[in-house]
Each structure stands twice: as structure tokens, then as C-alpha cells.
Design an enzyme around this catalytic site. Sequence first.
Site, short mmCIF file in Angstrom:
data_model
loop_
_atom_site.label_atom_id
_atom_site.label_comp_id
_atom_site.label_asym_id
_atom_site.label_seq_id
_atom_site.Cartn_x
_atom_site.Cartn_y
_atom_site.Cartn_z
CE LYS A 89 -22.12 7.40 1.71
NZ LYS A 89 -22.57 7.43 3.12
NE ARG A 93 -15.04 13.08 -1.49
CZ ARG A 93 -15.71 12.54 -0.47
NH1 ARG A 93 -16.81 11.83 -0.70
NH2 ARG A 93 -15.29 12.71 0.78
NE ARG A 141 -24.50 11.96 10.59
CZ ARG A 141 -24.01 11.28 9.54
NH1 ARG A 141 -24.82 11.00 8.52
NH2 ARG A 141 -22.76 10.92 9.51
CB SER A 173 -17.08 14.60 9.92
OG SER A 173 -17.34 14.14 8.60
CD GLN A 203 -19.43 13.15 5.39
OE1 GLN A 203 -20.24 13.71 6.13
NE2 GLN A 203 -19.68 11.98 4.82
CD GLU A 250 -19.13 5.17 6.49
OE1 GLU A 250 -19.99 4.35 6.10
OE2 GLU A 250 -19.40 6.19 7.13
NE ARG A 269 -22.52 3.88 11.37
CZ ARG A 269 -22.16 4.19 10.13
NH1 ARG A 269 -20.87 4.43 9.87
NH2 ARG A 269 -23.05 4.27 9.17
CE LYS A 287 -26.42 6.88 5.34
NZ LYS A 287 -26.87 8.25 5.09
#
Length: 441
Positions: free
Chosen positions: A27, A32, A138, A184, A186, A328, A359, A425
Site C-alpha cells: 500500500k 507513493r 485523525r 506520523s 506521513q 503497523e 489502536r 481497506k
Amino acid sequence: MTAAARPWTAPLATGPVASSVSLPGSKSMTARALVLSALAEGPSRIERPLRARDTTLMAAALRSLGAAIDTGSAGGAAGDVPGNAGTAAIWTVEPGPLRGPATVDVGLAGTIMRFAPPVAALAEGTVTFDGDPHARNRPLRPIVEALRSLGVVLDSSPEGGLPLVVRGTGMVAGGESVIDASGSSQFVSGLLLSAPRFTKGLVLRHEGPPVPSAPHLRMTTHMLRAAGAVVDESVPDVWSVEPGALRGRTWKIEPDLSGAVPFFAAAMVTGGSVTLAGWPRESWQPVATVIELLTRMGAEVTQDDAGLTVRGTGELHGIDADLSEVSELTPVISALAALAGSPSTLTGVAHIRGHETDRIAALATELSKVGAGIVEHPDGLEITPGPLKAATFETYADHRMAHAAAVIGLAVPGVELSDVACTSKTLPEFPELWAGLVTGS
């Protein structure tokens, strides 16, 4: 649109599993590759990408901004991965002028809500972002504030998140920006991917607690360089990207390592063997970290021309581990810890409270429900194995929680998942592949 909830009984293993599995592409690499291809100056091909909710929504987002993306192109049917109907062999991307107005559905995907707004800032026109209800919870503020510091005009929620409106002018000046990316990695990746298109490029400095998931940052910089970008990351917590053209190219997507770990866990729980077929000799994913972690928990791991193979030894060991680089994996590692022969302490993952769900809290609740002893900490869990029992395991619309429940269900009869459809997902075929693995069909 999310899939309808699908309650599911996790299949109980009656013996060692023995299988070679072909899984969809990563993913992270697919997302990317899509962004870099949409920003390139020429066409690109993406070979064996992941076709799942997150990646098809990413393709739709970039398509709405002007890229021509074919996710069912020539060669797809003939070259599909065996046993994996969700993966077309080739996607093609033809970049186009970036423009609005557009509306982007991020679903529940952190990659879209953090990678696509910088692309939208390069478009001329207004682009609106929103997604599933929990997506509004988020974290997004750091990337919003960084874009504002670079001259981008945005409207966000009072919390700095979704819904988000980017008012693009067709260019981003770029320059220098400071960000706290402790929530994150990200946040950094999202800015770096678009930075070659900024007029002045970008010098991005992180200030705050350590950035988690460092391997994902390395994947970002590797892929930027592969597309022709000049990137300097020689100074810790500073990334410099020079302005310049990105090249269209062929991206060969590796099998998804995070998606493979539940299947590796099945080998460990049952004393069996699982091979991830098609695993490359050289990888942009954190394979060495994963191998070390699984080995410490009792697995034997080998690699040859057939792929990456994990064998169970008949024992599961508890572990003290900082999972910050592979956060993850926390749900599946927690499930293994609950089935192990000694206690575990998992740390370094405070940021996963901002993932698809909190989580840490979700794992504490659900693992306690099936009988494990749990102590919840701000950045992780202490897990003491105990006699486990049947229960309904809530999945919280989170694919990784579903994976954890399935792993526990291998050894504990009567584990019911509240919803297995959330696995769409990242792996729509998960229930069928998992059942086939357990039954040997």
C-alpha cells in the site's frame, strides 16, 4: 463508501498451516508511486499495485486533480497475481495540468489526507477534502500549518483537520518550514513528495519527539530519487528537496510486507510454514526489522528464490520491543504476545492512538475481553498471556484489528469478529485467503 459490516467467525486451525501466498503490492509503495507519477513530466506504469479501498481512493483523488489514471489497463487480466483477484498487473498514469474545483474522499486513509493536500496546493482552484467520520479525528494539523507557512491558503476544522479546503493558485513557493512530525511520518512524506514541484523546493525540519516509522520515510526518499528528485537527508531530522522535474517511469511494486505479517503469524501460532511468494532480494520495506522481531518471538525465517518463508518452531516467546519503526504491526504482534509463553512489553507506539482507531486502547479492550492480562501505557501495552476464551472481538473499522482477531482465532475457538469487511481497506480478499490458509484449500 465503506463496505457493509460483515460479522465473521475466525477459523480455528486444526493443524500446522503450510502454504505459499501471493499477496497484493505494498500500500505504501502504491500510494507513493501514484503521487510521484501524477506529478511527473511524462507517463508512468505501476506494475502489480495494490487494488484496495485506500489505493483506489488515492487514484480517484489524483484523477479529480487532472491526472489520467487507468487502473484496469492492458495486461491487467492476464498478469494478475494468482489467487489475488484484487490486483491488476499494470496501472498507467498520464500526468495532466493540476486543476480544481475538486472534491476528494479520503475514506479513512492517512496517506490520502496527508499526501494529496500538497498536490492540491499545486493545482489552480479549490479542492475540498473529507472522509469517513473517524477521519475527522485523525491528526492533520502539522501538515496544514506547514503548508500555510509555505504560503498555501487553506481552511480547516477548528482542530486543524478535516474537512479541509485547499485554495490552490497553481504554484507553491516552497522554501523552509518547521514541523512536528512525531504524530506520523506521513506529515513529512506528504510534503516531500510534492516538494520538487515547489518553486524553491523545500527544506523541512522536524522539531519534537522522534518521528515514528522511519522506514516509511526512507521509502519516500528512495522513491523520490528514483523519480529524479535531488534529496538530502544527511542532517538528522532535516530533509532538503531541490526544485526540479520528476520523471515518469515504471514502478515495480513489492508484495506488501505489513499485509504478509498476519500470514507469517499463522505459521508461528500453528507450528507451520508460510512463504510470501515473489519477495525481492532487495527491498524498500523494513524486512530486516520484521525478521528480527519474528525471530525473537520464536520463528525461523529464510529467503530463497521461492520467496520469504516463516516457519513456526512450536514455541511463541514473549518479547520486550520498541515497535516505533514498524508500528503497523502492533496489533498482530500483540495477538502473538497474548498467545505466547511469557509476558511482553510493547512500547514506542503512542502515535497509533491516531490511526484508524486508537489502536492502543482498542487492543487493551479486546485482548482483555478474550482473557489476556493487559496494562495500558501512553505509548504501548504490557501483555500477560492467560487462558484465552471465546468473545466477540470489535474491529473498530480497522483492518489491523481484524488481523489481530484472526490470529487469536487460530488457537481460540469461538472468536467472532464484529466486522471482517474492514479488511477491504488494504486486502479485500483477506477472509477468503485466510480461510484457505487455515483449511489448506
